[in-house]
Design a protein around this motif. Sequence first.
Motif, PDB file in Angstrom:
ATOM      1  N   GLU A   3       3.769  -3.696   1.783  1.00  0.00           N
ATOM      2  CA  GLU A   3       3.107  -3.749   3.087  1.00  0.00           C
ATOM      3  C   GLU A   3       1.633  -3.350   3.019  1.00  0.00           C
ATOM      4  O   GLU A   3       0.775  -4.007   3.620  1.00  0.00           O
ATOM      5  CB  GLU A   3       3.849  -2.835   4.066  1.00  0.00           C
ATOM      6  CG  GLU A   3       3.334  -2.910   5.491  1.00  0.00           C
ATOM      7  CD  GLU A   3       4.166  -2.077   6.448  1.00  0.00           C
ATOM      8  OE1 GLU A   3       3.629  -1.729   7.528  1.00  0.00           O
ATOM      9  OE2 GLU A   3       5.327  -1.773   6.119  1.00  0.00           O
TER      10      GLU A   3
ATOM     11  N   ILE B 174      -2.152 -14.428   7.710  1.00  0.00           N
ATOM     12  CA  ILE B 174      -3.202 -14.524   6.693  1.00  0.00           C
ATOM     13  C   ILE B 174      -3.785 -15.929   6.746  1.00  0.00           C
ATOM     14  O   ILE B 174      -3.054 -16.908   6.614  1.00  0.00           O
ATOM     15  CB  ILE B 174      -2.639 -14.234   5.291  1.00  0.00           C
ATOM     16  CG1 ILE B 174      -2.052 -12.826   5.228  1.00  0.00           C
ATOM     17  CG2 ILE B 174      -3.736 -14.396   4.232  1.00  0.00           C
ATOM     18  CD1 ILE B 174      -1.296 -12.536   3.936  1.00  0.00           C
TER      19      ILE B 174
ATOM     20  N   ASN C 136       4.703 -18.922   5.604  1.00  0.00           N
ATOM     21  CA  ASN C 136       4.540 -17.480   5.391  1.00  0.00           C
ATOM     22  C   ASN C 136       3.110 -17.013   5.617  1.00  0.00           C
ATOM     23  O   ASN C 136       2.891 -15.854   6.008  1.00  0.00           O
ATOM     24  CB  ASN C 136       5.019 -17.097   4.003  1.00  0.00           C
ATOM     25  CG  ASN C 136       6.519 -16.883   3.950  1.00  0.00           C
ATOM     26  OD1 ASN C 136       7.151 -16.617   4.979  1.00  0.00           O
ATOM     27  ND2 ASN C 136       7.109 -17.000   2.766  1.00  0.00           N
TER      28      ASN C 136
ATOM     29  N   ALA D 184       0.015  -4.310  -7.812  1.00  0.00           N
ATOM     30  CA  ALA D 184      -0.521  -4.335  -6.456  1.00  0.00           C
ATOM     31  C   ALA D 184      -1.983  -3.914  -6.414  1.00  0.00           C
ATOM     32  O   ALA D 184      -2.779  -4.471  -5.646  1.00  0.00           O
ATOM     33  CB  ALA D 184       0.324  -3.418  -5.548  1.00  0.00           C
TER      34      ALA D 184
ATOM     35  N   THR E 190      -4.974  -6.555  -5.344  1.00  0.00           N
ATOM     36  CA  THR E 190      -5.737  -6.167  -4.152  1.00  0.00           C
ATOM     37  C   THR E 190      -7.226  -6.125  -4.469  1.00  0.00           C
ATOM     38  O   THR E 190      -8.048  -6.710  -3.745  1.00  0.00           O
ATOM     39  CB  THR E 190      -5.266  -4.790  -3.650  1.00  0.00           C
ATOM     40  OG1 THR E 190      -3.890  -4.868  -3.278  1.00  0.00           O
ATOM     41  CG2 THR E 190      -6.094  -4.348  -2.449  1.00  0.00           C
TER      42      THR E 190
ATOM     43  N   GLU F 202       2.207 -14.587  -4.125  1.00  0.00           N
ATOM     44  CA  GLU F 202       1.588 -14.837  -2.832  1.00  0.00           C
ATOM     45  C   GLU F 202       1.211 -13.497  -2.192  1.00  0.00           C
ATOM     46  O   GLU F 202       1.800 -12.458  -2.518  1.00  0.00           O
ATOM     47  CB  GLU F 202       2.534 -15.645  -1.948  1.00  0.00           C
ATOM     48  CG  GLU F 202       2.638 -17.115  -2.325  1.00  0.00           C
ATOM     49  CD  GLU F 202       3.482 -17.367  -3.571  1.00  0.00           C
ATOM     50  OE1 GLU F 202       3.141 -18.286  -4.347  1.00  0.00           O
ATOM     51  OE2 GLU F 202       4.467 -16.625  -3.770  1.00  0.00           O
ATOM     52  N   PRO F 203       0.249 -13.495  -1.290  1.00  0.00           N
ATOM     53  CA  PRO F 203      -0.335 -12.229  -0.821  1.00  0.00           C
ATOM     54  C   PRO F 203       0.640 -11.244  -0.180  1.00  0.00           C
ATOM     55  O   PRO F 203       0.323 -10.048  -0.089  1.00  0.00           O
ATOM     56  CB  PRO F 203      -1.381 -12.697   0.205  1.00  0.00           C
ATOM     57  CG  PRO F 203      -1.752 -14.079  -0.213  1.00  0.00           C
ATOM     58  CD  PRO F 203      -0.488 -14.659  -0.762  1.00  0.00           C
ATOM     59  N   TRP F 204       1.813 -11.705   0.248  1.00  0.00           N
ATOM     60  CA  TRP F 204       2.752 -10.822   0.944  1.00  0.00           C
ATOM     61  C   TRP F 204       3.816 -10.229   0.018  1.00  0.00           C
ATOM     62  O   TRP F 204       4.763  -9.596   0.492  1.00  0.00           O
ATOM     63  CB  TRP F 204       3.434 -11.593   2.071  1.00  0.00           C
ATOM     64  CG  TRP F 204       3.960 -12.937   1.627  1.00  0.00           C
ATOM     65  CD1 TRP F 204       5.151 -13.220   1.050  1.00  0.00           C
ATOM     66  CD2 TRP F 204       3.261 -14.176   1.721  1.00  0.00           C
ATOM     67  NE1 TRP F 204       5.240 -14.557   0.761  1.00  0.00           N
ATOM     68  CE2 TRP F 204       4.094 -15.178   1.176  1.00  0.00           C
ATOM     69  CE3 TRP F 204       2.009 -14.551   2.222  1.00  0.00           C
ATOM     70  CZ2 TRP F 204       3.727 -16.519   1.100  1.00  0.00           C
ATOM     71  CZ3 TRP F 204       1.641 -15.881   2.150  1.00  0.00           C
ATOM     72  CH2 TRP F 204       2.492 -16.848   1.603  1.00  0.00           C
TER      73      TRP F 204
ATOM     74  N   ARG G 222      -4.848  -9.254   3.334  1.00  0.00           N
ATOM     75  CA  ARG G 222      -5.137  -9.936   4.603  1.00  0.00           C
ATOM     76  C   ARG G 222      -6.547  -9.616   5.071  1.00  0.00           C
ATOM     77  O   ARG G 222      -7.312 -10.506   5.471  1.00  0.00           O
ATOM     78  CB  ARG G 222      -4.129  -9.527   5.673  1.00  0.00           C
ATOM     79  CG  ARG G 222      -4.379 -10.174   7.041  1.00  0.00           C
ATOM     80  CD  ARG G 222      -3.546  -9.534   8.153  1.00  0.00           C
ATOM     81  NE  ARG G 222      -2.135  -9.639   7.878  1.00  0.00           N
ATOM     82  CZ  ARG G 222      -1.325  -8.594   7.689  1.00  0.00           C
ATOM     83  NH1 ARG G 222      -1.819  -7.343   7.727  1.00  0.00           N
ATOM     84  NH2 ARG G 222      -0.052  -8.767   7.459  1.00  0.00           N
TER      85      ARG G 222
ATOM     86  N   PHE H 100       2.670 -13.903   8.100  1.00  0.00           N
ATOM     87  CA  PHE H 100       1.980 -12.667   7.745  1.00  0.00           C
ATOM     88  C   PHE H 100       0.540 -12.641   8.251  1.00  0.00           C
ATOM     89  O   PHE H 100      -0.228 -11.747   7.901  1.00  0.00           O
ATOM     90  CB  PHE H 100       2.027 -12.444   6.237  1.00  0.00           C
ATOM     91  CG  PHE H 100       3.410 -12.119   5.730  1.00  0.00           C
ATOM     92  CD1 PHE H 100       3.894 -10.819   5.811  1.00  0.00           C
ATOM     93  CD2 PHE H 100       4.234 -13.106   5.215  1.00  0.00           C
ATOM     94  CE1 PHE H 100       5.172 -10.507   5.354  1.00  0.00           C
ATOM     95  CE2 PHE H 100       5.513 -12.811   4.759  1.00  0.00           C
ATOM     96  CZ  PHE H 100       5.988 -11.510   4.837  1.00  0.00           C
TER      97      PHE H 100
ATOM     98  N   THR I 167      -0.327  -6.082   1.261  1.00  0.00           N
ATOM     99  CA  THR I 167      -0.430  -7.250   2.149  1.00  0.00           C
ATOM    100  C   THR I 167      -1.521  -7.055   3.185  1.00  0.00           C
ATOM    101  O   THR I 167      -2.326  -7.950   3.447  1.00  0.00           O
ATOM    102  CB  THR I 167       0.913  -7.517   2.842  1.00  0.00           C
ATOM    103  OG1 THR I 167       1.911  -7.794   1.849  1.00  0.00           O
ATOM    104  CG2 THR I 167       0.820  -8.693   3.802  1.00  0.00           C
ATOM    105  N   ARG I 168      -1.550  -5.868   3.784  1.00  0.00           N
ATOM    106  CA  ARG I 168      -2.569  -5.576   4.793  1.00  0.00           C
ATOM    107  C   ARG I 168      -3.974  -5.658   4.187  1.00  0.00           C
ATOM    108  O   ARG I 168      -4.883  -6.249   4.783  1.00  0.00           O
ATOM    109  CB  ARG I 168      -2.337  -4.189   5.382  1.00  0.00           C
ATOM    110  CG  ARG I 168      -3.450  -3.709   6.312  1.00  0.00           C
ATOM    111  CD  ARG I 168      -3.179  -2.319   6.864  1.00  0.00           C
ATOM    112  NE  ARG I 168      -2.987  -1.327   5.826  1.00  0.00           N
ATOM    113  CZ  ARG I 168      -3.984  -0.733   5.153  1.00  0.00           C
ATOM    114  NH1 ARG I 168      -5.242  -1.081   5.411  1.00  0.00           N
ATOM    115  NH2 ARG I 168      -3.730   0.182   4.245  1.00  0.00           N
TER     116      ARG I 168
END
Length: 876
Positions: A612, A337, A331, A578, A582, A606-608, A619, A335, A615-616
Motif C-alpha cells: 500500500e 493511477i 487496475n 519496493a 519507488t 505493476e505499480p500496485w 501513484r 488504483f 502504491t501510494r
Amino acid sequence: MEDFKKCTDAAFCNRLLGARDEGYYIDPASVKVFGPAVNAKLLNKATGADFTLTLKAYKGFVRLLVDEDASRKRFEVPGVLMHDLESREGSWVMKAQTSESWQLRCGDAELQLRYSPLQIDISIKGQPVMSFNSRQMFNFEHKRQKQEGDPEGWWEETFKGHTDSKPRGPEGISFDLAFPGMQHVYGLPEHATTLSLKPTVDLADNITSEPYRLYNLDVFEYVADSPFGLYGSIPFLWAQKLGFTVGAFWLNAAEMFVDVGKTDAATFTNWVAESGILDLFLLLGPTPAKVSEQYAQITGTTALPQYFSLGYHQCRWNYRDEADVRQVDANFDKFDIPYDVIWLDIEHTDGKRYFTWDKNLFPDPVKLQEDVASHGRKVVTIIDPHIKRDPGYNIYQEAEQNHYFVRDKDGKDFDGWCWPGSSSYLDMLNPEVRSWWAQQFSLSKYKGSTPNLYVWNDMNEPSVFNGPEITMPKDNLHWGEVEHRNLHNLNGALFHQATAQGLVERGKAVFGSDGDRPFVLSRAFFAGTQRIGPIWTGDNSADWDHLRVSLPMIMSVGIAGLPFNGADVGGFFGNPDAELITRWNQVATFYPFFRGHAHLDTKRREPWLFGEDATRRIREAIRARYVLLPYIYTLFRHANTTGLPIMRPLWYEFPEVEATHGIDDEFLLGPALLVAPVLDAGAESRAVYLPGTGPWYSAKTGEVATPDSSGALSVPVTMDDVPSFLRGGHILPLRERARRSTAAAKHDPYTLLVALDSNGQAAGELYLDDGSSFAFQRGLYAHRLFTFKDGLLSSQELPGTPSRYSTDVAIERIVVVGLRQPASSFSVTEVGSVKVLQAGAGPVVLAEGVPESALVIRKPELPIAGDWSIRLAVTA
C-alpha cells in the motif's frame, strides 16, 4: 562481455589507435579559396598517396572533409545532414598567408591551417579552443592492391570463429583532436558511464582502460560503468571550459573507437573508424545552447511528439493475452493511477511473424484497442527488423520476390538467427525497400491494427544471435554493393525512419492532410534519429547502480541531439524491491520518456504490487508527471525548434559555475526545475548542490532553500521525498487535477507557478496545439509568454509566433513564491476590469503547503491562450 571485441581484437583499431601519422602535408600550390570553401591537395610523405581536403565555413561551425579522389571515392553517410545545410554557409576572411600556413577568420573564430605537418588550430575571441592533428595522429588508409606479405588483418580477420573477408582491404581513418584548457568532455553516446568522460589513456599514451566504442550492438545485461558501446551511436563530443563550450561531430557510421586523455593543459582525443570518409564538423559555440543549435542545424531538431507519448507507459515482455491487458488497464483505474499507453511485446504475434496476432491469445485485437482507446489510452506493438524465413508469410514472400533483403558476401539473401529462428533482414539502405515497408502499416495491410496503435522497433542494431558479436557480418552487401561495415551504426535509424514514415502515411489516409504524428520507439539510433522518434537505453537491470547511471546516460544522449529518451523503470532484468521501484519511479517522473518495462522471467511489477505505501508513492510520482506535462510539452517544442535538450546537466544552464562541470547525479528539467533524486538504498539525507546565486525554492513547500556559501545543501529525506527545486525567475505552466490519462485532462484548467528571482521578476512559456496532428506546421498553435515584473503578471503571444490556436480553457490558480511581503498584504485586480481577486492560501503544486510569503490566487478565470495582465497591489 567475452562475445564482444576490444580494441586489440579489431585490426583497424589495433593498427591506428595511438599511432603517429606517416607525414601528411598540404601542397601549398594547391590551396584555393572558393567562397565558403578552402580546397587543397593533401599528400602522404611515406606512400605518396594523395587526397582531397576541403575546409568549409558555416555560421557557427566549420566542416573538414578528407576523401580519396573521385575514382576512389568511399561511402558517404546518406540522409543525416539537413537539406538546407548549404544555406548556412559563411565565408572566410583572409587574415594572413605565408609559405607555411593560412590564417582565416569566420565570425568570432580564427583558424590557422598549417601545411606541414597538417594541423588546424581554432581560437575564439583570442582563446584557443580546438586543435586538429596537433599530436600528428591523422591517418587515412588509401586504396591499394592486395600483395603477398601484407600485414595480418588487412584483408581478412577472424573473431570467435567468424571471418570477415574485408574485400577492399584496410580503409581505416584516425585523427587526434585537442581541447586546450578544457578538463571536461561529454557525449559519444551510448555508454553506461559518467557524464564527464573518464580518461582512457594518460599523457604518455599508456592505456588506462578500453577506449569508448561506438558500434551498435545487442548487449545483454550491460554493466553499469563501462566505455563499451551499446545499442546506439552518435559520434558527437562536447568540450567545455569557463566561458567556452564547443563540439565535434564526425559523420561516419562505421565502427569507431575514441580515446580520451587529460592533462592540466588540455583534454585530447584520438578517434579511429574502420571505413568511410573524414567528414568532421567543429562546432564553435561558445555557449551550450549555441552548440545544441549548431548541431541541430547540421542534423535536425527533435520531432514534436504526440502529447500522449509524454505520459506514463506500461510494458512488459509479455502481457499474456487480451484478458491480461484488460485487467492491467482496469487496475490502473482501480488504483487511481494515470497512464497513457500499454505495450505488447513479441509474444502477441503469430510465431514471431510481425504484423500478425496470435489468434488464441488476441482473437479480437481491434476490439481490444477500441476498448483501451475508450479510456483515452493507446496500444503499442513491437515490430522488429528480422523477417521469419517462411514462404507462407506474406511479408517474407513479397520481400524475397522483390530482392529486398540484405545479401551475404556471395550475393545470396543473408540468413541469420533471431526470435523467429531463421530470418532475413530488410535492406533499408534501399529507398524502395523503405517505401515498401512504410506501406505495410496501412490499416488494410496491418490486419488488426487501428489508428490508436503505435509501434516499437527493437533488435534493430541489427541483432543476429548467430552472427559476429551478435550482429550482422560486416561483409554483407546492401543496395549499391555497399558493405555493411560502412553503414552499421546507421542501420537501426533507417529501419526506424521507414517505420515512422509508415505511421505518417497511415495518419494521412485516416485523418486527412494534417495527419497524425508518429510514435515509434527504437533501441538502435544514430545522428539524426531525433527527427524520427524516441529511444530508450536498453536492457538495464534492477539495481541501484543502473538507477544511478540512467541519469548520465539519458543526459548524454540528450545533449547529443536526441532528448526524447529514457530508461526502463525498475530495470529490465531482475526483481526490484519496493524501495528501488519507488525511487526509480520518483526519478522517472522527470525522464523525457517514462516507461515501466520488465523481462519475461521477472516477477510482475505493476505499480500496485509492492504494498500500500509503495502504491501510494508510485501513484504520487506518476501523478506528478501529469502535473508537469504542460511544462514538458513546452520544452519539447523548444527541442523541436532549436534542438535544446529536455533533461539537462547542471553545467548546461550554469557553464560559468565550474563546480557544475562534473556533476551527473543531479539534473535540470528544462531551465526551471532542478532535481536531486535519491539514488541510494536506505538514504536518510541527500547532498545537493544548488548553482548560481539563487534563489532556489523547494518544489515541495515553496520555501527558499538556503545552501552554504559553496552552494552545498544537505536535505533530510524519507521515502516520500524527491528533493527538487524551483529556480527563481521562472514561471511553470501546470495541470494539477488528477485524471486517468492525458486525453481525460484535455479540457482541464491550468495553474501558473511563479518563482521570483532576487529582483522580483520571472518569465515562462506555454506551448499549445492539438497534441496529435501536423497542423502546428501550418501555424495552428499558440505559444504564450508569461512575465512578472514590478508586480504585473502578463500573458501575451510569444513574439514572432502566430495566434491561430484557440481554446476556452482557463487558468484556475496562480501561485507566486518569493514575494518579499506576506500574501495577506496583497489584493489582485485584473487590468481593464473592476473585478478584485482576493489573495488566499493553499498548497503549491507538488506541495503540502506554502510559505507565508506566497500568494495564491484562486479561480482568476483568465484565458490560457488570451492576452491579459493582473497587477498585485500592496494594500498596507
